[in-house]
Design a protein around this motif. Structure first.
Motif, PDB file in Angstrom:
ATOM      1  N   ASN A 193      18.868  23.010 -14.068  1.00 11.85           N
ATOM      2  CA  ASN A 193      19.502  22.717 -15.346  1.00 11.85           C
ATOM      3  C   ASN A 193      20.972  23.143 -15.336  1.00 11.85           C
ATOM      4  N   VAL A 194      21.833  22.220 -15.746  1.00 12.48           N
ATOM      5  CA  VAL A 194      23.260  22.497 -15.890  1.00 12.48           C
ATOM      6  C   VAL A 194      23.780  21.750 -17.113  1.00 12.48           C
ATOM      7  N   VAL A 195      24.904  22.215 -17.621  1.00 11.33           N
ATOM      8  CA  VAL A 195      25.681  21.443 -18.593  1.00 11.33           C
ATOM      9  C   VAL A 195      26.970  21.046 -17.895  1.00 11.33           C
ATOM     10  N   THR A 196      27.327  19.767 -17.938  1.00  8.04           N
ATOM     11  CA  THR A 196      28.553  19.315 -17.289  1.00  8.04           C
ATOM     12  C   THR A 196      29.607  18.957 -18.335  1.00  8.04           C
ATOM     13  N   ALA A 197      30.846  19.294 -17.998  1.00 12.12           N
ATOM     14  CA  ALA A 197      31.993  18.943 -18.835  1.00 12.12           C
ATOM     15  C   ALA A 197      32.859  17.974 -18.039  1.00 12.12           C
ATOM     16  N   ASN A 198      33.038  16.763 -18.537  1.00 14.29           N
ATOM     17  CA  ASN A 198      33.810  15.762 -17.813  1.00 14.29           C
ATOM     18  C   ASN A 198      35.306  16.000 -18.020  1.00 14.29           C
ATOM     19  N   LEU A 199      36.009  16.268 -16.902  1.00 15.34           N
ATOM     20  CA  LEU A 199      37.453  16.495 -16.936  1.00 15.34           C
ATOM     21  C   LEU A 199      38.164  15.288 -16.337  1.00 15.34           C
ATOM     22  N   GLN A 200      39.246  14.872 -16.975  1.00 15.11           N
ATOM     23  CA  GLN A 200      39.920  13.627 -16.597  1.00 15.11           C
ATOM     24  C   GLN A 200      41.414  13.860 -16.408  1.00 15.11           C
ATOM     25  N   ASN A 201      41.902  13.529 -15.206  1.00 18.00           N
ATOM     26  CA  ASN A 201      43.337  13.496 -14.940  1.00 18.00           C
ATOM     27  C   ASN A 201      43.827  12.114 -15.352  1.00 18.00           C
ATOM     28  N   THR A 202      44.556  12.045 -16.440  1.00 20.55           N
ATOM     29  CA  THR A 202      44.913  10.746 -17.024  1.00 20.55           C
ATOM     30  C   THR A 202      46.222  10.171 -16.495  1.00 20.55           C
ATOM     31  N   GLU A 203      46.885  10.880 -15.571  1.00 20.80           N
ATOM     32  CA  GLU A 203      48.193  10.431 -15.102  1.00 20.80           C
ATOM     33  C   GLU A 203      48.168  10.052 -13.622  1.00 20.80           C
ATOM     34  N   ALA A 204      49.190   9.263 -13.208  1.00 28.89           N
ATOM     35  CA  ALA A 204      49.269   8.758 -11.833  1.00 28.89           C
ATOM     36  C   ALA A 204      49.943   9.780 -10.926  1.00 28.89           C
ATOM     37  N   THR A 205      49.331  10.951 -10.840  1.00 34.09           N
ATOM     38  CA  THR A 205      49.830  12.009  -9.970  1.00 34.09           C
ATOM     39  C   THR A 205      48.672  12.883  -9.533  1.00 34.09           C
ATOM     40  N   ILE A 206      48.802  13.500  -8.368  1.00 32.68           N
ATOM     41  CA  ILE A 206      47.755  14.405  -7.881  1.00 32.68           C
ATOM     42  C   ILE A 206      47.838  15.705  -8.670  1.00 32.68           C
ATOM     43  N   LEU A 207      46.718  16.159  -9.198  1.00 33.38           N
ATOM     44  CA  LEU A 207      46.646  17.425  -9.924  1.00 33.38           C
ATOM     45  C   LEU A 207      46.185  18.497  -8.937  1.00 33.38           C
ATOM     46  N   LYS A 208      47.087  19.425  -8.613  1.00 39.40           N
ATOM     47  CA  LYS A 208      46.819  20.404  -7.553  1.00 39.40           C
ATOM     48  C   LYS A 208      46.512  21.785  -8.140  1.00 39.40           C
ATOM     49  N   ASP A 209      45.872  22.617  -7.323  1.00 37.43           N
ATOM     50  CA  ASP A 209      45.643  24.036  -7.655  1.00 37.43           C
ATOM     51  C   ASP A 209      45.065  24.198  -9.056  1.00 37.43           C
ATOM     52  N   LEU A 210      44.017  23.437  -9.331  1.00 42.75           N
ATOM     53  CA  LEU A 210      43.383  23.460 -10.648  1.00 42.75           C
ATOM     54  C   LEU A 210      42.339  24.568 -10.716  1.00 42.75           C
ATOM     55  N   ASP A 211      42.504  25.476 -11.671  1.00 44.18           N
ATOM     56  CA  ASP A 211      41.543  26.550 -11.926  1.00 44.18           C
ATOM     57  C   ASP A 211      40.896  26.306 -13.287  1.00 44.18           C
ATOM     58  N   VAL A 212      39.573  26.429 -13.350  1.00 46.89           N
ATOM     59  CA  VAL A 212      38.842  26.174 -14.596  1.00 46.89           C
ATOM     60  C   VAL A 212      37.870  27.317 -14.865  1.00 46.89           C
ATOM     61  N   GLN A 213      37.863  27.787 -16.115  1.00 50.32           N
ATOM     62  CA  GLN A 213      36.885  28.780 -16.555  1.00 50.32           C
ATOM     63  C   GLN A 213      36.232  28.267 -17.839  1.00 50.32           C
ATOM     64  N   ALA A 214      34.901  28.286 -17.884  1.00 48.54           N
ATOM     65  CA  ALA A 214      34.165  27.797 -19.053  1.00 48.54           C
ATOM     66  C   ALA A 214      33.118  28.818 -19.476  1.00 48.54           C
ATOM     67  N   GLU A 215      32.946  28.960 -20.796  1.00 50.68           N
ATOM     68  CA  GLU A 215      31.927  29.839 -21.363  1.00 50.68           C
ATOM     69  C   GLU A 215      31.166  29.083 -22.442  1.00 50.68           C
ATOM     70  N   ILE A 216      29.860  29.305 -22.494  1.00 50.92           N
ATOM     71  CA  ILE A 216      29.021  28.629 -23.488  1.00 50.92           C
ATOM     72  C   ILE A 216      28.387  29.663 -24.410  1.00 50.92           C
ATOM     73  N   PHE A 217      28.443  29.351 -25.721  1.00 50.41           N
ATOM     74  CA  PHE A 217      27.913  30.204 -26.765  1.00 50.41           C
ATOM     75  C   PHE A 217      26.976  29.396 -27.650  1.00 50.41           C
ATOM     76  N   LYS A 218      26.173  30.077 -28.452  1.00 47.46           N
ATOM     77  CA  LYS A 218      25.560  29.414 -29.595  1.00 47.46           C
ATOM     78  C   LYS A 218      26.690  28.922 -30.500  1.00 47.46           C
ATOM     79  N   LYS A 219      26.403  27.978 -31.372  1.00 53.94           N
ATOM     80  CA  LYS A 219      27.455  27.306 -32.142  1.00 53.94           C
ATOM     81  C   LYS A 219      28.467  28.276 -32.742  1.00 53.94           C
ATOM     82  N   ASP A 220      28.004  29.281 -33.440  1.00 54.18           N
ATOM     83  CA  ASP A 220      28.915  30.243 -34.070  1.00 54.18           C
ATOM     84  C   ASP A 220      28.748  31.635 -33.468  1.00 54.18           C
ATOM     85  N   GLY A 221      28.231  31.702 -32.245  1.00 54.18           N
ATOM     86  CA  GLY A 221      27.945  32.983 -31.621  1.00 54.18           C
ATOM     87  C   GLY A 221      29.146  33.600 -30.929  1.00 54.18           C
TER      88      GLY A 221
END
Length: 329
Positions: A193-221
């Protein structure tokens, strides 16, 4: 799993030349932007045609047939630029996929112990285009013997290929990358089981050295339920991928959740706080198929605790009645 062989650190992939029966070499033309690079990095005017060449060498005593294609660059779900897909699902912001204006043979026969020229014709679109058009020339031996590795749940087929990068541009106009967060989806990867977040590079350039941090909570937790961090990713121009947040050994529970995400690339920073829902039918369907999950027995503990409390109350009541009866006697 498809390890690739590439010619430069711009295309960072696993290499294993010992598994290959042939080799490839790009013939760098005069309009190469940086002649120290061994991949194609070409400046071509709108509407202009050009043919570039690759030398293919058969290093065996037998005739070889090599499958070839010029593939549009995409981004895979590991956050790596992928040149291996001949007909990938393209991002909706990509207007000029490189595969649509290149022509080359799809199959090349190379005699034993000899070399062969492989031409690729490029016809640049007529309109002015800013930014980078990115792809890769992909070479794989036909009828290549497949090596299999197998774990308890997953069987992996290893095949080997070469990729020579092809990066095209019309001008020096600098394009600034931009990142969008699209759908947040409960799903599974390898029956986990996973939750996926779709990330989109919308411009005509290479996006380099991308760091991502995600946290999931209950709605108001405020308590972090699940989190994921990944660094040094790279995205192809006008592409998207699904960033996974593992649910670990927990079952999916129906309800409303919030995902807080921060992404950085150099000095650029993007932040989101978005809500999503896991529905009852989705949770049940995925939990039924998931491996290595630990069922939530909270409801069982509550029922058992309630029954124990009722039993204690009943015993106290009966003991009280018995004591009262003795007093009356």
């Amino acid at each position: 799993m498809l390890p690739l062989l590439a010619s430069t650190l711009l295309f960072p992939v696993h290499t294993d030349a010992t598994a290959m029966n042939f080799s490839v070499n790009a013939i760098i033309p005069d309009n190469q932007i940086d002649k120290s690079k061994s991949y194609f990095d070409l400046r071509i005017a709108p509407g202009e045609e050009q043919t570039v060449h690759v030398t293919m060498t058969n290093e065996t005593d037998k005739e070889l047939t090599v499958l070839t294609s010029v593939n549009t660059a995409t981004t895979n779900d590991n956050g790596i630029v992928d040149y291996s897909q001949e007909k990938p699902k393209l991002d909706n912001t990509l207007k000029h996929p490189i595969a649509e204006f290149t022509e080359s043979a799809g199959e090349v026969v190379i005699p034993a112990n000899s070399s062969k020229d492989y031409p690729i014709k490029i016809t640049m679109p007529n309109e002015k285009i800013d930014g980078t058009i990115l792809g890769g020339i992909y070479f794989k031996e036909k009828n290549q013997a497949k090596k299999e590795t197998q774990s308890k749940e997953i069987q992996i087929e290893n095949q080997y290929a070469y990729v020579i990068g092809m990066m095209l541009s019309q001008n020096d106009t600098e394009i600034k990358a931009d990142l969008a967060l699209n759908d947040i989806t409960p799903t599974q990867i390898n029956y986990r089981n996973v939750v996926t977040a779709n990330l989109q590079n919308t411009e005509a350039t290479i996006l380099k050295d991308l760091d991502v941090q995600a946290e999931i909570f209950k709605k108001d937790g405020t308590k972090v339920l699940h989190e994921a961090t990944k660094n040094n990713m790279r995205m192809a121009p006008n592409s998207n991928f699904n960033f996974p947040i593992s649910w670990g050994t927990d079952e999916f529970k129906a309800g409303k959740y919030r995902m807080d995400m921060i992404a950085t690339s150099g000095k650029q920073v993007w932040q989101w706080s978005e809500y999503f829902t896991i529905h009852d039918d989705t949770a049940k369907k995925l939990n039924d198929k998931a491996l290595d999950i630990e069922p939530d027995y909270t409801w069982l503990y509550i029922v058992a605790g309630s029954l124990l409390a009722l039993l204690i109350l009943l015993l106290v009541f009966l003991w009280g009645r018995k004591s009262k009866k003795k007093e009356e006697e």
